[in-house]
Write a protein that holds these residues in place. Structure first.
Motif, PDB file in Angstrom:
ATOM      1  N   ILE A 222     -41.838  55.314  59.980  1.00 38.91           N
ATOM      2  CA  ILE A 222     -42.931  55.426  59.177  1.00 38.91           C
ATOM      3  C   ILE A 222     -43.436  54.662  58.744  1.00 38.91           C
ATOM      4  O   ILE A 222     -44.889  54.286  58.571  1.00 38.91           O
ATOM      5  N   ALA A 223     -42.662  53.250  58.891  1.00 40.05           N
ATOM      6  CA  ALA A 223     -43.501  51.846  58.758  1.00 40.05           C
ATOM      7  C   ALA A 223     -44.530  51.559  59.890  1.00 40.05           C
ATOM      8  O   ALA A 223     -46.179  50.446  59.572  1.00 40.05           O
ATOM      9  N   ILE A 224     -43.615  51.447  60.990  1.00 41.00           N
ATOM     10  CA  ILE A 224     -45.135  51.260  61.935  1.00 41.00           C
ATOM     11  C   ILE A 224     -46.547  51.955  61.720  1.00 41.00           C
ATOM     12  O   ILE A 224     -47.522  51.901  62.360  1.00 41.00           O
ATOM     13  N   ALA A 225     -45.928  53.338  61.494  1.00 45.20           N
ATOM     14  CA  ALA A 225     -47.065  54.661  62.124  1.00 45.20           C
ATOM     15  C   ALA A 225     -47.581  54.400  60.485  1.00 45.20           C
ATOM     16  O   ALA A 225     -49.596  54.433  60.875  1.00 45.20           O
ATOM     17  N   GLU A 226     -47.231  53.929  59.238  1.00 42.52           N
ATOM     18  CA  GLU A 226     -48.508  53.182  58.435  1.00 42.52           C
ATOM     19  C   GLU A 226     -49.581  52.363  58.355  1.00 42.52           C
ATOM     20  O   GLU A 226     -50.317  52.193  58.084  1.00 42.52           O
TER      21      GLU A 226
ATOM     22  N   ILE B 139     -52.495  61.053  61.520  1.00 44.00           N
ATOM     23  CA  ILE B 139     -51.417  61.378  60.065  1.00 44.00           C
ATOM     24  C   ILE B 139     -50.699  62.642  60.104  1.00 44.00           C
ATOM     25  O   ILE B 139     -49.656  62.318  59.355  1.00 44.00           O
ATOM     26  N   LEU B 140     -51.025  62.913  60.692  1.00 43.04           N
ATOM     27  CA  LEU B 140     -50.024  64.833  60.984  1.00 43.04           C
ATOM     28  C   LEU B 140     -48.709  63.824  61.752  1.00 43.04           C
ATOM     29  O   LEU B 140     -47.341  64.369  61.072  1.00 43.04           O
ATOM     30  N   GLN B 141     -48.651  62.915  62.442  1.00 38.90           N
ATOM     31  CA  GLN B 141     -47.749  62.661  63.448  1.00 38.90           C
ATOM     32  C   GLN B 141     -46.722  61.584  61.655  1.00 38.90           C
ATOM     33  O   GLN B 141     -45.455  61.951  61.456  1.00 38.90           O
ATOM     34  N   LEU B 142     -47.387  60.819  60.800  1.00 38.93           N
ATOM     35  CA  LEU B 142     -46.932  60.356  59.379  1.00 38.93           C
ATOM     36  C   LEU B 142     -46.176  61.205  58.925  1.00 38.93           C
ATOM     37  O   LEU B 142     -45.037  60.808  58.012  1.00 38.93           O
ATOM     38  N   ASN B 143     -46.626  62.188  59.238  1.00 38.84           N
ATOM     39  CA  ASN B 143     -46.750  63.469  57.903  1.00 38.84           C
ATOM     40  C   ASN B 143     -44.938  63.796  58.310  1.00 38.84           C
ATOM     41  O   ASN B 143     -44.050  64.208  57.575  1.00 38.84           O
ATOM     42  N   GLU B 144     -45.361  64.609  59.853  1.00 39.27           N
ATOM     43  CA  GLU B 144     -43.423  64.739  59.153  1.00 39.27           C
ATOM     44  C   GLU B 144     -42.522  63.841  59.995  1.00 39.27           C
ATOM     45  O   GLU B 144     -41.708  63.884  59.399  1.00 39.27           O
ATOM     46  N   LEU B 145     -43.600  62.074  59.909  1.00 40.26           N
ATOM     47  CA  LEU B 145     -41.957  61.721  60.221  1.00 40.26           C
ATOM     48  C   LEU B 145     -41.996  61.194  58.134  1.00 40.26           C
ATOM     49  O   LEU B 145     -40.355  61.082  58.071  1.00 40.26           O
ATOM     50  N   LYS B 146     -41.678  61.876  57.336  1.00 37.68           N
ATOM     51  CA  LYS B 146     -41.949  61.694  56.143  1.00 37.68           C
ATOM     52  C   LYS B 146     -40.701  62.650  55.670  1.00 37.68           C
ATOM     53  O   LYS B 146     -40.093  62.486  55.047  1.00 37.68           O
ATOM     54  N   LYS B 147     -41.680  64.118  56.317  1.00 38.19           N
ATOM     55  CA  LYS B 147     -40.384  65.324  56.280  1.00 38.19           C
ATOM     56  C   LYS B 147     -39.267  64.701  56.308  1.00 38.19           C
ATOM     57  O   LYS B 147     -38.309  65.073  55.677  1.00 38.19           O
ATOM     58  N   THR B 148     -38.986  64.094  57.303  1.00 36.16           N
ATOM     59  CA  THR B 148     -37.932  63.907  58.331  1.00 36.16           C
ATOM     60  C   THR B 148     -36.869  63.203  57.543  1.00 36.16           C
ATOM     61  O   THR B 148     -35.404  63.279  57.222  1.00 36.16           O
ATOM     62  N   LEU B 149     -37.833  62.262  56.861  1.00 35.57           N
ATOM     63  CA  LEU B 149     -36.854  61.683  55.683  1.00 35.57           C
ATOM     64  C   LEU B 149     -36.270  61.754  54.577  1.00 35.57           C
ATOM     65  O   LEU B 149     -35.251  61.660  54.023  1.00 35.57           O
ATOM     66  N   ASP B 150     -36.781  62.872  54.125  1.00 31.37           N
ATOM     67  CA  ASP B 150     -36.444  63.410  52.967  1.00 31.37           C
ATOM     68  C   ASP B 150     -35.770  64.214  53.229  1.00 31.37           C
ATOM     69  O   ASP B 150     -34.951  64.728  52.905  1.00 31.37           O
ATOM     70  N   GLU B 151     -35.304  64.594  54.534  1.00 25.85           N
ATOM     71  CA  GLU B 151     -34.116  65.619  55.178  1.00 25.85           C
ATOM     72  C   GLU B 151     -32.891  64.736  55.752  1.00 25.85           C
ATOM     73  O   GLU B 151     -31.689  65.247  56.027  1.00 25.85           O
ATOM     74  N   CYS B 152     -33.423  63.816  55.673  1.00 24.82           N
ATOM     75  CA  CYS B 152     -32.327  62.855  55.197  1.00 24.82           C
ATOM     76  C   CYS B 152     -30.639  62.622  54.289  1.00 24.82           C
ATOM     77  O   CYS B 152     -29.926  61.890  54.020  1.00 24.82           O
ATOM     78  N   THR B 153     -31.745  62.937  53.278  1.00 24.68           N
ATOM     79  CA  THR B 153     -30.815  63.652  51.944  1.00 24.68           C
ATOM     80  C   THR B 153     -30.948  66.099  52.183  1.00 24.68           C
ATOM     81  O   THR B 153     -31.431  65.648  51.526  1.00 24.68           O
ATOM     82  N   VAL B 154     -29.486  65.659  52.516  1.00 33.80           N
ATOM     83  CA  VAL B 154     -29.533  67.145  52.685  1.00 33.80           C
ATOM     84  C   VAL B 154     -28.760  67.482  51.241  1.00 33.80           C
ATOM     85  O   VAL B 154     -28.275  66.941  50.710  1.00 33.80           O
ATOM     86  N   LYS B 155     -29.820  68.416  50.681  1.00 35.97           N
ATOM     87  CA  LYS B 155     -29.667  69.268  49.587  1.00 35.97           C
ATOM     88  C   LYS B 155     -29.206  71.035  49.595  1.00 35.97           C
ATOM     89  O   LYS B 155     -29.864  71.371  50.630  1.00 35.97           O
ATOM     90  N   ALA B 156     -28.868  71.417  48.377  1.00 40.09           N
ATOM     91  CA  ALA B 156     -28.776  72.762  48.523  1.00 40.09           C
ATOM     92  C   ALA B 156     -29.816  73.635  47.961  1.00 40.09           C
ATOM     93  O   ALA B 156     -30.067  72.918  47.185  1.00 40.09           O
ATOM     94  N   GLU B 157     -30.140  73.825  48.697  1.00 39.75           N
ATOM     95  CA  GLU B 157     -31.073  75.139  48.372  1.00 39.75           C
ATOM     96  C   GLU B 157     -31.143  76.014  47.353  1.00 39.75           C
ATOM     97  O   GLU B 157     -31.654  76.588  47.092  1.00 39.75           O
ATOM     98  N   LYS B 158     -29.425  76.984  47.148  1.00 39.20           N
ATOM     99  CA  LYS B 158     -29.392  77.381  46.448  1.00 39.20           C
ATOM    100  C   LYS B 158     -27.639  77.039  45.920  1.00 39.20           C
ATOM    101  O   LYS B 158     -27.239  76.227  46.380  1.00 39.20           O
ATOM    102  N   ALA B 159     -28.090  77.968  44.498  1.00 38.02           N
ATOM    103  CA  ALA B 159     -26.481  77.759  43.628  1.00 38.02           C
ATOM    104  C   ALA B 159     -25.361  78.875  45.134  1.00 38.02           C
ATOM    105  O   ALA B 159     -26.058  79.822  45.410  1.00 38.02           O
ATOM    106  N   GLY B 160     -24.188  78.106  44.228  1.00 33.36           N
ATOM    107  CA  GLY B 160     -22.760  79.031  44.661  1.00 33.36           C
ATOM    108  C   GLY B 160     -21.675  78.163  45.388  1.00 33.36           C
ATOM    109  O   GLY B 160     -21.782  77.873  44.858  1.00 33.36           O
TER     110      GLY B 160
END
Length: 570
Positions: free
Chosen positions: A104-108, A353-374
């Motif tokens: 991401i740093a390189i892309a930015e 820009i599109l490449q950087l956007n996809e990299l940011k999405k991948t970064l967000d998914e490095c923290t895996v969260k519950a999408e539903k309660a259960g």
């Protein structure tokens, strides 16, 4: 032999014949009783009868979430294990993000300032769109938008409860303890008023005056004896009645209160003697007491009405607020989607820009969260492994269903909404209620016997059912409730129709079988609904119809379940 002797002899012979006949009848009855068959029996009562279809299936959750991540890097830490309860947004695991951050740093650094502005617009538009989309789908409990909706829904629920309570107490005020107490006080005061009115009228009659108040204490006028001043008492009684009404409607008005007291004092002076004055004072005290009690009762009734009307207004306001909050999401979602699509279009010509956007999405998914309660029912993620495929399975264990299959000749009788009972061999003695929620429109693919998939939602809460347990469904196809039911061994049939035998007491203290023709209603597996105006609850129904004849003597076998007793010869 004399004529008298012949008569006596004839009487003796007749008596002997009668005695012999009675003995013969008794012996015959006893013989019949001894030969009578023992029959099984039951006491007729009302119950339920149904037709059902059985099926075997498996317990599953109605809500299952398979958690993945696009970040295919090493898993650093796993925060949950099987059996853990999670809420939306809880962190399940973290993935090493060092590599993606470097990319991401390189892309930015390679983006020009103009491109960075386009990129930031895209990020903002996407974030807003995803937030509103999660709210609309019920998968976000933390955003400010969802908090606003949740608050509006809670306010609506509270307003509905307050409205229901106020409505119940207003429509049936007797259920309100304060009103009920005030009503009892007013009723008591009213009874005292009637007695005081009667006593005052009696006092007036003793001095030659006609009663001036009816039995309910209402002023009706007065006629006088000639020895008293004409018109004076009637005049002040009328003024007192009118001014009393003014005071009742405006109790805080000092001028009206003074007007009433002046008229009352003049009335007392006009009365002819001490007895009538004392009776009038007692009547006045009773009137005042009743006025106060009635005014208090009216005030409570008004307060209940006001509370109901205020609750009704509050409920409508809460409904409007909740609808507005939901509409804000709907309209906002449409606007956010349009803005996101526009930002994507603007970035189409800049692959970086599109490449950087996809990299940011991948970064967000490095923290895996519950999408539903259960409840976490499976954990495939392990520290040190590369994240790939399904990492976790989360299921709602409070929203269960049974998935089963039925034969093609049964599926035509099964409809959505039919009631089911649910059992499992693993939960001995436990039975739960459910309802058919799905009947597949086509046979299961590759099914050799043409079986069809069905699903039944478990409607009971807090069950002991566990995901994966085998379960047995009893699907109620049709049901008759609160009807007379008889087992099939208690129902016979002849040329005239279907019948049952009712055991009736006879003259010898035993039982006789009486044939009663019946109409069969719903026919279940072991019993059927029976209808007849001759049947009543508590009748003893004979179950061995093949051992009986209409009018035949029978003996009842002991029946501990229905407390039928055994008769002679048992």
């Amino acid at each position: 032999m004399s004529k008298k002797s012949k008569i006596v002899l004839g009487i003796v012979i007749a008596a002997v014949v009668v005695v012999v006949a009675v003995i013969a009848v008794a012996v015959l009855a006893l013989s019949q009783q001894e030969k009578a068959p023992f029959v099984n029996n039951t006491v007729l009562s009302k119950g339920n009868v149904s037709n059902s279809i059985s099926a075997t299936g498996k317990v599953e959750s109605n809500s299952t979430s398979y958690v993945h991540s696009s970040a295919t890097y090493e898993i650093e830490e796993v925060n949950v294990e099987v059996g853990d309860k999670v809420n939306v947004g809880d962190i399940l695991c973290t993935i090493d993000d060092s590599s993606i951050k470097t990319q991401i740093a390189i892309a930015e650094s390679n983006l020009k300032s103009a491109s960075m502005s386009t990129y930031n617009n895209l990020q903002t538009a996407e974030r807003r769109y995803k937030e509103l989309l999660a709210v609309a789908e019920g998968n976000d409990n933390a955003s400010s938008t969802q908090v606003s909706i949740t608050n509006a829904k809670n306010n609506l629920d509270n307003a509905q409860k307050a409205y229901d309570k106020a409505k119940e107490q207003y429509e049936d005020m007797r259920k309100n303890a304060t009103y009920a107490s005030a009503k009892a006080t007013a009723d008591s005061a009213y009874d005292a008023l009637r007695i005081a009115a009667s006593d005052y009228n009696d006092a007036l009659e003793k001095v030659g005056l006609v009663p001036v108040y009816d039995v309910e204490g209402n002023y009706i006028g007065q006629t006088y004896g000639g020895e008293y001043s004409r018109g004076k008492i009637a005049y002040y009684e009328q003024l007192v009645a009118e001014s009393r009404e003014y005071v009742y409607n405006d109790p805080d008005n000092e001028r009206l209160q003074k007007y009433y007291e002046d008229n009352y004092d003049k009335l007392i002076d006009a009365l002819p003697d001490t007895a009538t004055r004392a009776a009038r004072n007692q009547f006045n005290a009773a009137q005042t007491n009743y006025d106060n009690a009635k005014r208090n009762l009216d005030e409570i009734a008004k307060n209940l009405k006001d509370a109901f009307e205020n609750a009704e207004t509050a409920l409508e306001t809460a409904k409007l607020a909740y609808d507005a909050a939901r509409n804000d999401v709907t309209s906002g979602l449409n606007d956010a989607k349009a803005a996101y699509e526009l930002a994507l279009k603007q970035a189409e010509n800049e692959p970086s820009i599109l490449q950087l956007n996809e990299l940011k999405k991948t970064l967000d998914e490095c923290t895996v969260k519950a999408e539903k309660a259960g409840t976490v029912t499976a954990v495939y993620a392990k520290s040190g492994n590369i994240a790939s495929g399904t990492l976790f399975i989360i299921e709602d264990t409070n929203d269960m269903k049974i998935t089963a299959s039925v034969k093609q000749y049964d599926v035509v009788s099964i409809k959505e909404g039919q009631k089911v009972t649910i059992r499992s061999d693993a939960l001995e003695g436990e039975e739960y209620n459910g309802v058919i929620s799905l009947v597949a429109p086509a046979a299961t693919k590759d099914s050799p016997d043409g079986s069809f998939l069905i699903e039944a939602d478990v409607t009971d809460k807090n069950t002991k059912l566990l995901i994966g347990l085998k379960a047995k469904l009893n699907i109620i196809i049709e049901e008759a409730t609160d009807v007379f039911t008889v087992r099939y061994d208690g129902i016979g049939s002849d040329d005239k129709g279907d019948f049952v035998y009712v055991a009736e007491k006879n003259e010898t203290g035993g039982y006789t079988a009486k044939k009663v023709y019946v109409e069969l209603g719903l026919e279940g597996l072991v019993e059927a609904e029976v209808k007849s105006s001759e049947l009543k609850e508590g009748d003893i129904i004979i179950l061995d119809v093949d051992k009986c004849t209409d009018g035949g003597i029978i003996k009842l076998k002991p029946n501990k379940n229905n407390k039928t007793t055994v008769t002679d010869g048992e």
